[in-house]
Write a protein that holds these residues in place. Structure first.
Motif, short mmCIF file in Angstrom:
data_model
loop_
_atom_site.label_atom_id
_atom_site.label_comp_id
_atom_site.label_asym_id
_atom_site.label_seq_id
_atom_site.Cartn_x
_atom_site.Cartn_y
_atom_site.Cartn_z
N HIS A 85 0.86 -1.17 0.13
CA HIS A 85 -0.04 -0.08 -0.01
C HIS A 85 1.04 1.39 -0.06
CE1 HIS A 85 1.15 -0.73 4.27
NE2 HIS A 85 0.68 0.55 4.43
N ARG A 88 0.89 3.65 -2.62
CA ARG A 88 0.05 4.85 -2.97
C ARG A 88 0.48 6.25 -2.25
NH1 ARG A 88 -5.65 2.44 -0.93
NH2 ARG A 88 -6.29 4.21 -2.19
N ASP A 89 0.30 7.21 -2.59
CA ASP A 89 0.81 8.37 -2.20
C ASP A 89 0.27 8.70 -0.77
OD1 ASP A 89 2.00 9.10 -4.54
OD2 ASP A 89 0.33 10.43 -5.53
N ASP A 90 -0.84 8.25 -0.60
CA ASP A 90 -1.48 8.41 0.83
C ASP A 90 -1.14 7.39 1.73
OD1 ASP A 90 -3.24 6.44 0.07
OD2 ASP A 90 -4.92 7.66 -0.05
N CYS A 91 -0.32 6.24 1.17
CA CYS A 91 -0.05 5.08 2.28
C CYS A 91 -1.22 4.46 2.94
CB CYS A 91 0.93 5.32 3.09
SG CYS A 91 2.50 5.94 2.56
#
Length: 233
Positions: A85, A88-91
């Motif tokens: 995950h 993804r930019d937002d983790c």
């Protein structure tokens, strides 16, 4: 038994010393975390900026639907990575990760993960092949759910698990023991326990499986495989 039959890439565990050597080669940092049995590692909806390597123990990845029904996505044993995950930019994870036993995890911060990804061709290759395996796995599950009902999917899953156990040498004159109960099988398929119980009872009446406490013994693997093949035709 670590259930990974749906994604063949995770059948290739990486030795801890080799993993640590890769981290050292790219000057990446990491930490060791001891996690007790039953404790959560990752929660959906809560950002987590770490990647993980299982040094000891095992971790279950699952989702719950709005009715609280559980769907197991995969299980990770020693030598395996999880936590993609962080790509993804937002983790933000989409699944829950929980330790199935007392575990020792190597925690790799996002910055170190990308050092590995960009600096270690071997690690990058593992990531690409793993993620392609996840895509293939999900596509296969979507097709199975579209084309087959629970009565068909249970013998197909059991036959796959038997093949996995046979490759591990886990069989004797009494057959192949699958150390999973009806609840665990239902979780794997994302269906109700009652529907699995009905199918397993039918297979037992046919002399193909034998129900045991929190386990199934497949006493006629060839007939089970034949049923699984017929269901897919």
């Amino acid at each position: 038994m670590t259930w990974t039959g749906k994604n063949e890439v995770v059948h290739e565990p990486l030795a801890r010393d080799e993993m640590e050597a890769m981290l050292k080669d790219v000057d990446a940092s990491y930490a060791i975390r001891h996690v007790p049995k039953g404790a959560m590692v990752i929660w959906p909806g809560e950002a987590d900026d770490n990647h993980y390597y299982v040094a000891e123990g095992s971790v279950e990845c699952f989702r719950l639907d709005r009715d609280g029904r559980k769907k197991v996505i995969d299980r990770y044993g020693e030598g395996m990575f999880f936590g993609y995950h962080i790509l993804r930019d937002d983790c933000m994870p989409m699944s829950t990760m929980r330790c199935e036993e007392d575990s020792r995890l190597v925690v790799i911060p996002k910055e170190s993960f990308f050092k590995l990804l960009h600096g270690s061709p071997k690690f990058a290759d593992r990531c690409v092949r793993y993620l392609f395996g996840v895509l293939s796995m999900q596509t296969n599950e979507m097709l199975n759910q579209s084309f087959y009902d629970t009565g068909q999917r249970v013998p197909m899953l059991l036959s796959g698990l038997v093949s996995e156990r046979l490759s591990e040498g886990a069989f004797d004159e009494r057959g192949v023991l699958i150390p999973l109960g009806n609840n665990e099988i239902a979780d794997m398929l994302g269906v109700s326990r009652n529907s699995v119980t009905s199918v397993v009872s039918r297979l037992q009446a046919q002399g193909i499986v034998e129900k045991q406490r929190n386990a199934l013994r497949v006493i006629d693997p060839e007939r089970l495989a034949d049923i699984a093949r017929r269901e897919q035709e």
